[in-house]
Design a protein around this motif. Sequence first.
Motif, mmCIF file in Angstrom:
data_model
loop_
_atom_site.group_PDB
_atom_site.id
_atom_site.type_symbol
_atom_site.label_atom_id
_atom_site.label_comp_id
_atom_site.label_asym_id
_atom_site.label_seq_id
_atom_site.Cartn_x
_atom_site.Cartn_y
_atom_site.Cartn_z
ATOM 1 N N UNK A 86 0.896 -1.267 0.086
ATOM 2 C CA UNK A 86 0.025 0.055 0.072
ATOM 3 C C UNK A 86 0.697 1.229 -0.142
ATOM 4 N N UNK A 87 2.017 1.164 0.563
ATOM 5 C CA UNK A 87 2.905 2.359 0.623
ATOM 6 C C UNK A 87 3.638 2.732 -0.728
ATOM 7 N N UNK A 88 4.205 1.411 -1.341
ATOM 8 C CA UNK A 88 4.776 1.785 -2.410
ATOM 9 C C UNK A 88 4.150 1.714 -3.953
ATOM 10 N N UNK A 89 3.230 0.883 -3.904
ATOM 11 C CA UNK A 89 2.390 0.768 -5.154
ATOM 12 C C UNK A 89 2.225 1.805 -6.025
ATOM 13 N N UNK A 90 1.723 2.940 -5.237
ATOM 14 C CA UNK A 90 1.206 4.132 -5.863
ATOM 15 C C UNK A 90 2.322 4.913 -6.672
ATOM 16 N N UNK A 91 3.700 4.503 -6.261
ATOM 17 C CA UNK A 91 4.659 5.170 -6.876
ATOM 18 C C UNK A 91 4.872 4.327 -8.196
ATOM 19 N N UNK A 92 4.772 3.122 -8.272
ATOM 20 C CA UNK A 92 4.798 2.350 -9.358
ATOM 21 C C UNK A 92 3.807 2.675 -10.446
ATOM 22 N N UNK A 93 2.673 3.071 -10.059
ATOM 23 C CA UNK A 93 1.513 3.632 -10.914
ATOM 24 C C UNK A 93 1.866 4.877 -11.538
ATOM 25 N N UNK A 94 2.855 5.528 -10.792
ATOM 26 C CA UNK A 94 3.253 6.982 -11.275
ATOM 27 C C UNK A 94 4.084 6.674 -12.630
ATOM 28 N N UNK A 95 4.715 5.670 -12.345
ATOM 29 C CA UNK A 95 5.654 5.220 -13.789
ATOM 30 C C UNK A 95 4.790 5.118 -14.861
ATOM 31 N N UNK A 96 3.706 4.342 -14.661
ATOM 32 C CA UNK A 96 2.775 4.089 -15.699
ATOM 33 C C UNK A 96 2.139 5.445 -16.257
ATOM 34 N N UNK A 97 1.707 6.283 -15.345
ATOM 35 C CA UNK A 97 0.914 7.385 -15.853
ATOM 36 C C UNK A 97 1.481 8.615 -15.937
ATOM 37 N N UNK A 98 2.757 8.788 -15.921
ATOM 38 C CA UNK A 98 3.591 9.974 -15.938
ATOM 39 C C UNK A 98 3.729 9.920 -17.560
ATOM 40 N N UNK A 99 3.393 11.034 -18.387
ATOM 41 C CA UNK A 99 3.733 11.048 -19.736
ATOM 42 C C UNK A 99 5.417 11.306 -19.826
ATOM 43 N N UNK A 100 5.774 10.211 -20.825
ATOM 44 C CA UNK A 100 7.094 10.173 -20.720
ATOM 45 C C UNK A 100 7.678 11.347 -21.620
ATOM 46 N N UNK A 101 7.033 12.143 -22.365
ATOM 47 C CA UNK A 101 7.364 13.389 -22.864
ATOM 48 C C UNK A 101 7.546 14.442 -21.938
ATOM 49 N N UNK A 102 6.938 14.242 -20.691
ATOM 50 C CA UNK A 102 7.193 15.321 -19.606
ATOM 51 C C UNK A 102 8.281 15.058 -19.109
ATOM 52 N N UNK A 103 8.846 13.656 -18.580
ATOM 53 C CA UNK A 103 10.075 13.417 -17.820
ATOM 54 C C UNK A 103 11.290 13.530 -18.739
ATOM 55 N N UNK A 104 11.062 13.208 -19.930
ATOM 56 C CA UNK A 104 12.466 13.216 -20.920
ATOM 57 C C UNK A 104 13.285 14.105 -20.857
ATOM 58 N N UNK A 105 12.968 15.456 -20.703
ATOM 59 C CA UNK A 105 14.175 16.507 -20.363
ATOM 60 C C UNK A 105 14.857 16.293 -19.548
ATOM 61 N N UNK A 106 14.264 15.859 -18.243
ATOM 62 C CA UNK A 106 14.680 15.430 -16.915
ATOM 63 C C UNK A 106 15.698 14.652 -17.209
ATOM 64 N N UNK A 107 15.434 13.197 -17.935
ATOM 65 C CA UNK A 107 16.061 12.061 -18.177
ATOM 66 C C UNK A 107 17.559 12.434 -18.825
ATOM 67 N N UNK A 108 17.213 13.282 -20.050
ATOM 68 C CA UNK A 108 18.519 13.899 -20.597
ATOM 69 C C UNK A 108 19.215 14.754 -19.706
ATOM 70 N N UNK A 119 17.819 3.564 -22.281
ATOM 71 C CA UNK A 119 17.702 2.328 -21.450
ATOM 72 C C UNK A 119 16.647 2.869 -20.367
ATOM 73 N N UNK A 120 16.879 4.099 -19.743
ATOM 74 C CA UNK A 120 16.253 4.500 -18.730
ATOM 75 C C UNK A 120 14.803 4.758 -19.135
ATOM 76 N N UNK A 121 14.407 5.410 -20.551
ATOM 77 C CA UNK A 121 13.129 5.561 -21.164
ATOM 78 C C UNK A 121 12.444 3.948 -21.060
#
Length: 254
Positions: A86-108, A119-121
Amino acid sequence: MKTWLPPLIAFALVVGLWAALARVFEVPAYLVPMPSAVGGAIVEHLGALVSASLLTGAGALAGFAASLIVGIASACLFSQSKLLERSLYPYAIFLQTVPIVAIAPLIVIWFGTGFLSVVVVVFVVSVFPVITAGTAGLTRIDSGLLDLFALSGASRAQTLWKLRLPGAVPSLVTGAKVAGGLAVVGAIMGEFFAGYGAARQGLGYLIIVTSGQLKTAYLFAAIFAATLLGLAFFTGVSLAGRWILERWHGEAPQ
């Protein structure tokens, strides 16, 4: 033969319909090229397409392997404690719901451009199905069997290894199949945002460049190569899953 013949017939019909419609409606080649032009582009650029497919496939495979390791480890952790799940699963959902275009600049910014960012994407895109399927398989265990293991004095590790993991293999294989398909998509998306540049050309780079130059036949050839790569990934994961099921679970998927 019976398995491959229907898809081949359907492919031939689609190609025939494509050629007929393009000719009847006189569609400009820069919008929809004839199948023969796409075939010519495949032959002309075969070396570049194979090289790009290998590079994209390497990124997809590395990210997919990371998603399997982290996903299965997370599922095992979640299966040991409802509080942890219950504590950590919401953060796993975050990975599924966050638009990759939104975090791509951060990854770069964090990882730079090139292979590691791709590989990170791939990891971000493909890890959630493994966590979800693995957690479901590891927690949906017959309560009678859990009681039997508890009465036998089995430790948590023994229960996990000898009861939960064997029972979760079909779910893990299903999750891996979904993640495998997403891995190729993630690799191409990763190359869109954090690709290798002109020095090393993945399929994402070829798709971007050919679309910008209106080399539509070459673009179709790159898309066709990406489709074949995804199909190869799915087939490889399916065969590996069948082998694991036969070896560990005593049955193979239909």
